[in-house]
Design a protein around this motif. Structure first.
Motif, PDB file in Angstrom:
ATOM      1  N   VAL A 245       0.826  -1.211   0.000  1.00 45.42           N
ATOM      2  CA  VAL A 245       0.000   0.000   0.000  1.00 45.42           C
ATOM      3  C   VAL A 245       0.860   1.261   0.000  1.00 45.42           C
ATOM      4  CG1 VAL A 245      -2.100  -0.947   1.033  1.00 45.42           C
ATOM      5  CG2 VAL A 245      -0.219  -0.264   2.533  1.00 45.42           C
ATOM      6  N   SER A 246       0.289   2.316  -0.582  1.00 43.58           N
ATOM      7  CA  SER A 246       0.972   3.606  -0.637  1.00 43.58           C
ATOM      8  C   SER A 246      -0.092   4.698  -0.633  1.00 43.58           C
ATOM      9  CB  SER A 246       1.843   3.666  -1.896  1.00 43.58           C
ATOM     10  OG  SER A 246       2.600   4.855  -1.899  1.00 43.58           O
ATOM     11  N   GLY A 247       0.290   5.912  -1.024  1.00 43.61           N
ATOM     12  CA  GLY A 247      -0.672   7.021  -1.036  1.00 43.61           C
ATOM     13  C   GLY A 247      -0.582   7.828   0.257  1.00 43.61           C
ATOM     14  N   PRO A 248      -1.199   9.028   0.264  1.00 42.74           N
ATOM     15  CA  PRO A 248      -1.036   9.962   1.382  1.00 42.74           C
ATOM     16  C   PRO A 248      -1.287   9.362   2.768  1.00 42.74           C
ATOM     17  CG  PRO A 248      -2.310  10.969  -0.375  1.00 42.74           C
ATOM     18  CD  PRO A 248      -2.071   9.562  -0.789  1.00 42.74           C
ATOM     19  N   LEU A 249      -2.384   8.601   2.932  1.00 38.47           N
ATOM     20  CA  LEU A 249      -2.695   8.045   4.259  1.00 38.47           C
ATOM     21  C   LEU A 249      -1.595   7.109   4.737  1.00 38.47           C
ATOM     22  CD1 LEU A 249      -6.371   6.741   4.492  1.00 38.47           C
ATOM     23  CD2 LEU A 249      -5.237   8.404   5.968  1.00 38.47           C
ATOM     24  N   VAL A 250      -1.124   6.268   3.818  1.00 37.43           N
ATOM     25  CA  VAL A 250      -0.118   5.266   4.176  1.00 37.43           C
ATOM     26  C   VAL A 250       1.209   5.948   4.527  1.00 37.43           C
ATOM     27  CG1 VAL A 250       1.209   3.299   3.310  1.00 37.43           C
ATOM     28  CG2 VAL A 250      -1.227   3.503   2.773  1.00 37.43           C
ATOM     29  N   LEU A 251       1.587   6.967   3.745  1.00 38.04           N
ATOM     30  CA  LEU A 251       2.845   7.670   4.034  1.00 38.04           C
ATOM     31  C   LEU A 251       2.782   8.286   5.425  1.00 38.04           C
ATOM     32  CD1 LEU A 251       3.762   9.452   0.665  1.00 38.04           C
ATOM     33  CD2 LEU A 251       4.189   7.120   1.395  1.00 38.04           C
ATOM     34  N   THR A 252       1.668   8.950   5.724  1.00 35.68           N
ATOM     35  CA  THR A 252       1.546   9.569   7.049  1.00 35.68           C
ATOM     36  C   THR A 252       1.587   8.492   8.129  1.00 35.68           C
ATOM     37  OG1 THR A 252       0.210  11.299   6.066  1.00 35.68           O
ATOM     38  CG2 THR A 252       0.159  11.154   8.454  1.00 35.68           C
ATOM     39  N   MET A 253       0.834   7.417   7.911  1.00 36.00           N
ATOM     40  CA  MET A 253       0.818   6.342   8.907  1.00 36.00           C
ATOM     41  C   MET A 253       2.222   5.826   9.188  1.00 36.00           C
ATOM     42  SD  MET A 253      -0.778   2.537   8.660  1.00 36.00           S
ATOM     43  CE  MET A 253       0.480   2.123   7.474  1.00 36.00           C
ATOM     44  N   SER A 254       3.051   5.719   8.134  1.00 37.26           N
ATOM     45  CA  SER A 254       4.384   5.123   8.304  1.00 37.26           C
ATOM     46  C   SER A 254       5.205   5.858   9.363  1.00 37.26           C
ATOM     47  CB  SER A 254       5.137   5.096   6.968  1.00 37.26           C
ATOM     48  OG  SER A 254       5.533   6.402   6.605  1.00 37.26           O
ATOM     49  N   SER A 255       4.940   7.148   9.529  1.00 31.22           N
ATOM     50  CA  SER A 255       5.702   7.914  10.519  1.00 31.22           C
ATOM     51  C   SER A 255       5.325   7.558  11.950  1.00 31.22           C
ATOM     52  CB  SER A 255       5.482   9.414  10.310  1.00 31.22           C
ATOM     53  OG  SER A 255       6.161   9.827   9.158  1.00 31.22           O
ATOM     54  N   TYR A 256       4.184   6.915  12.126  1.00 31.39           N
ATOM     55  CA  TYR A 256       3.716   6.597  13.475  1.00 31.39           C
ATOM     56  C   TYR A 256       3.938   5.136  13.848  1.00 31.39           C
ATOM     57  CZ  TYR A 256       1.691  11.206  13.479  1.00 31.39           C
ATOM     58  OH  TYR A 256       1.536  12.572  13.449  1.00 31.39           O
ATOM     59  N   LEU A 257       4.580   4.375  12.967  1.00 30.00           N
ATOM     60  CA  LEU A 257       4.801   2.954  13.255  1.00 30.00           C
ATOM     61  C   LEU A 257       6.129   2.762  13.963  1.00 30.00           C
ATOM     62  CD1 LEU A 257       3.634   1.290   9.908  1.00 30.00           C
ATOM     63  CD2 LEU A 257       2.290   1.893  11.937  1.00 30.00           C
ATOM     64  N   PRO A 258       6.200   1.775  14.868  1.00 28.96           N
ATOM     65  CA  PRO A 258       7.480   1.509  15.529  1.00 28.96           C
ATOM     66  C   PRO A 258       8.462   0.894  14.538  1.00 28.96           C
ATOM     67  CG  PRO A 258       5.858  -0.155  16.121  1.00 28.96           C
ATOM     68  CD  PRO A 258       5.140   0.853  15.281  1.00 28.96           C
ATOM     69  N   GLU A 259       9.730   0.884  14.945  1.00 30.07           N
ATOM     70  CA  GLU A 259      10.760   0.339  14.058  1.00 30.07           C
ATOM     71  C   GLU A 259      10.434  -1.120  13.704  1.00 30.07           C
ATOM     72  OE1 GLU A 259      14.673   0.698  15.650  1.00 30.07           O
ATOM     73  OE2 GLU A 259      15.563  -0.320  13.923  1.00 30.07           O
ATOM     74  N   ASP A 260      10.076  -1.894  14.735  1.00 30.14           N
ATOM     75  CA  ASP A 260       9.754  -3.303  14.528  1.00 30.14           C
ATOM     76  C   ASP A 260       8.268  -3.420  14.169  1.00 30.14           C
ATOM     77  OD1 ASP A 260       9.288  -5.982  14.669  1.00 30.14           O
ATOM     78  OD2 ASP A 260       9.681  -6.180  16.821  1.00 30.14           O
ATOM     79  N   LEU A 261       8.023  -3.918  12.982  1.00 31.85           N
ATOM     80  CA  LEU A 261       6.632  -3.958  12.498  1.00 31.85           C
ATOM     81  C   LEU A 261       5.929  -5.276  12.833  1.00 31.85           C
ATOM     82  CD1 LEU A 261       7.091  -2.404   8.912  1.00 31.85           C
ATOM     83  CD2 LEU A 261       6.319  -1.264  10.996  1.00 31.85           C
ATOM     84  N   SER A 262       6.638  -6.194  13.509  1.00 30.35           N
ATOM     85  CA  SER A 262       6.086  -7.546  13.607  1.00 30.35           C
ATOM     86  C   SER A 262       4.780  -7.621  14.402  1.00 30.35           C
ATOM     87  CB  SER A 262       7.124  -8.523  14.158  1.00 30.35           C
ATOM     88  OG  SER A 262       7.619  -8.042  15.366  1.00 30.35           O
ATOM     89  N   ASN A 263       4.537  -6.644  15.298  1.00 31.09           N
ATOM     90  CA  ASN A 263       3.273  -6.679  16.043  1.00 31.09           C
ATOM     91  C   ASN A 263       2.302  -5.594  15.606  1.00 31.09           C
ATOM     92  OD1 ASN A 263       3.732  -8.925  17.697  1.00 31.09           O
ATOM     93  ND2 ASN A 263       5.091  -7.701  18.982  1.00 31.09           N
ATOM     94  N   VAL A 264       2.491  -5.113  14.399  1.00 31.94           N
ATOM     95  CA  VAL A 264       1.589  -4.063  13.913  1.00 31.94           C
ATOM     96  C   VAL A 264       0.555  -4.678  12.967  1.00 31.94           C
ATOM     97  CG1 VAL A 264       1.435  -1.881  12.637  1.00 31.94           C
ATOM     98  CG2 VAL A 264       3.413  -2.320  14.113  1.00 31.94           C
ATOM     99  N   ARG A 265      -0.682  -4.258  13.130  1.00 37.70           N
ATOM    100  CA  ARG A 265      -1.755  -4.702  12.243  1.00 37.70           C
ATOM    101  C   ARG A 265      -2.454  -3.468  11.695  1.00 37.70           C
ATOM    102  NH1 ARG A 265       0.962  -8.179  13.076  1.00 37.70           N
ATOM    103  NH2 ARG A 265       0.629 -10.191  14.047  1.00 37.70           N
ATOM    104  N   MET A 266      -2.913  -3.573  10.457  1.00 36.67           N
ATOM    105  CA  MET A 266      -3.613  -2.445   9.861  1.00 36.67           C
ATOM    106  C   MET A 266      -5.023  -2.885   9.472  1.00 36.67           C
ATOM    107  SD  MET A 266      -0.660  -0.976   7.324  1.00 36.67           S
ATOM    108  CE  MET A 266      -0.722  -2.242   6.127  1.00 36.67           C
ATOM    109  N   ALA A 346       4.637  -5.778   6.373  1.00 38.46           N
ATOM    110  CA  ALA A 346       5.797  -6.669   6.393  1.00 38.46           C
ATOM    111  C   ALA A 346       7.085  -5.863   6.489  1.00 38.46           C
ATOM    112  CB  ALA A 346       5.807  -7.513   5.122  1.00 38.46           C
ATOM    113  N   ALA A 347       7.146  -4.742   5.782  1.00 42.72           N
ATOM    114  CA  ALA A 347       8.376  -3.930   5.782  1.00 42.72           C
ATOM    115  C   ALA A 347       8.075  -2.549   5.232  1.00 42.72           C
ATOM    116  CB  ALA A 347       9.423  -4.594   4.890  1.00 42.72           C
ATOM    117  N   ARG A 348       8.988  -1.607   5.559  1.00 38.62           N
ATOM    118  CA  ARG A 348       8.934  -0.301   4.902  1.00 38.62           C
ATOM    119  C   ARG A 348       9.660  -0.418   3.571  1.00 38.62           C
ATOM    120  NH1 ARG A 348       9.725   0.390  10.254  1.00 38.62           N
ATOM    121  NH2 ARG A 348       8.593   2.115  11.197  1.00 38.62           N
ATOM    122  N   ARG A 349       9.281   0.365   2.591  1.00 33.06           N
ATOM    123  CA  ARG A 349      10.086   0.452   1.387  1.00 33.06           C
ATOM    124  C   ARG A 349      11.383   1.192   1.739  1.00 33.06           C
ATOM    125  NH1 ARG A 349       9.150  -2.964  -2.538  1.00 33.06           N
ATOM    126  NH2 ARG A 349       9.339  -1.511  -4.282  1.00 33.06           N
TER     127      ARG A 349
END
Ligand SMILES: Cc1cc2nc3c(=O)[nH]c(=O)nc-3n(C[C@H](O)[C@H](O)[C@H](O)COP(=O)(O)OP(=O)(O)OC[C@H]3O[C@@H](n4cnc5c(N)ncnc54)[C@H](O)[C@@H]3O)c2cc1C
Length: 417
Positions: A245-266, A346-349
């Protein structure tokens, strides 16, 4: 005698630092590794340069994601209003668009660069292109100048590092300044791509590549603790890509995610304007009107065809299922998927797709009232290389301009030991 100020990097922060230091009478030389200034500014805002945001006070500050308090003095030195006045005074008229985003009236980022270059020239500063700094010179604990890649040494009373982060390295920002900071004993918070698209574990978004969604709500949660923690929830536009996923919402969201994404759900709510009851009423009506048709027809009335079919698949329906055979439980399941499309990051670009770099020189090692290093007198930092970052909307360039301005003002009046 005029202070000799060397500024490393002719991006937004470096050019603004030069303008301010030059206006205060310093003898300023800007050193830029590229053959021209502002290569990154050129590509900002899709070539239109969203140079700042006209939001005032708290509305502005709440869009700064990391270390907003560090910026109080910089913003007092040159806030968004002062920046707009300055750029217009330098010959580039501006306009404010939706979301208070400020652009040049011409929609050309090159006009912002031209204004800054005029400012640099009028302030009497020299610019040297094709001049990559290889190392800082430090004598008796104090910065004494720089060494260029070609071996040339330049002496200075103050050096301002404004070399940017690591994103879009093709523009010249490859993290040299972060290395200089580390070499001189400064703490550097691990740089990470931010305002960046997200790869998902699910592969189905790839089948919908290019499909954009308007007015959806994207929510991210941290799971696995005692209680799930909401990290982000906003409404807006997003996009499916071959990797996720990409686009404005996703870019903004990426700034609020922790470094380790393994326990993050969207989760995507495709119909945020309809609560569960209203959606149920809407589906009931559709089911009645289309009772002799197939589920695919109902979905076509709700979502773009490809997405509708994918939702049916995820929720375990056949598109050919007759509408009049859908049970109440099945209808609720269908509503559930429309309001809660699950996705797993799964990962950041990478940095080459990241609008900004998160992390950088620790704010603990910089005096926020001057931008001077707390470890190496005479050394200043400005712009994206500092551990401060913000949402999209013009905030990141304003941070570069404000920290650059404060560094330039203070470097020019540097008290020599
Ligand atoms: C595609 C894209 C779009 C963006 N759009 C926007 C937007 O619309 N609005 C917004 O606010 N922000 C936007 N940003 C973010 C914004 O561009 C940056 O936050 C901002 O440019 C940072 O400014 P800076 O001066 O710190 O660094 P940079 O602009 O990266 O400038 C650093 C300069 O230092 C030079 N340099 C590096 N190392 C050396 C060295 N060793 N010697 C000499 N020179 C060196 C580089 O060549 C470069 O010119 C966007 C970013 C990208 C990638």
């Amino acid at each position: 005698m005029a202070k000799r100020v060397l500024i490393v990097g002719a991006g937004a922060a470096g050019m603004m630092a030069a303008i301010q230091a030059g206006r205060l009478g310093a003898n300023v030389t800007l050193l830029e590794r590229n053959e021209k200034a502002g290569k990154k500014i050129y590509i900002t805002g899709k070539g239109r340069c969203n140079l700042t945001n006209a939001a005032q006070g708290e509305d502005f500050m709440k869009r700064i994601v990391r270390n907003p308090r560090f910026l109080y003095a910089s913003l007092a030195a040159l806030d968004n209003n002062a920046l707009m006045d300055l750029v217009e005074e330098l010959g580039t008229p501006l306009k404010t668009e939706r979301g208070e985003r400020v652009f040049p009236e011409s929609d050309k980022s090159s006009d912002v660069i031209a204004a800054l270059r005029r400012g640099v020239e009028r302030a009497g500063c020299a610019i040297r292109y094709d001049s990559r700094v290889a190392e800082l010179t430090v004598q008796e604990g104090r910065v004494a100048g720089v060494r260029l890649e070609n071996g040339e040494r330049l002496a200075a009373d103050a050096v301002i590092l404004a070399t940017g982060g690591l994103s879009y390295p093709s523009t010249g920002s490859t993290g040299d300044g972060l290395r200089f900071a580390r070499d001189t004993g400064h703490r550097v918070e691990e740089p990470m791509p931010a305002l960046v698209p997200i790869e998902t574990k699910e592969t189905w978004p790839g089948e919908l590549t290019g499909l954009s969604l308007k007015n959806v709500r994207l929510t991210a949660w941290l799971v696995g603790g005692k209680k799930d923690k909401k990290l982000f929830s906003q409404q807006g536009e997003m996009l499916f890509t071959h990797f996720g996923v990409s686009g404005p919402l996703v870019l903004t969201m990426s700034s609020y995610l922790p470094e380790d994404l393994s326990n993050v759900r969207m989760e995507i709510d495709l119909k945020p304007a309809l609560d569960e009851q209203t959606l149920d009423a809407r589906l009931l009506r559709d089911f009645r009107e289309l009772s002799r048709r197939q589920l695919a027809t109902v979905m076509d009335g709700l979502e773009p065809h490809s997405l509708g079919m994918k939702l049916l698949e995820i929720a375990g329906f056949s598109p050919a299922q007759p509408v009049n055979s859908v049970t109440q439980e099945e209808r609720r399941r269908l509503e559930g998927i429309v309001k809660h499309v699950p996705l797993t990051p799964a990962a950041r670009r990478g940095f080459d797709e990241a609008i900004i770099t998160r992390g950088g020189v620790s704010v603990k090692d910089i005096d926020p009232s001057t931008m001077q290093s707390k470890r190496t007198p005479g050394l200043y930092f400005a712009g994206e290389m500092i551990d401060v970052d913000a949402e999209t909307g013009g905030f990141n360039l304003q941070i570069a301009f404000s920290t650059g301005a404060l560094a330039g003002m203070n470097a020019a009046k540097e008290e020599l030991a």
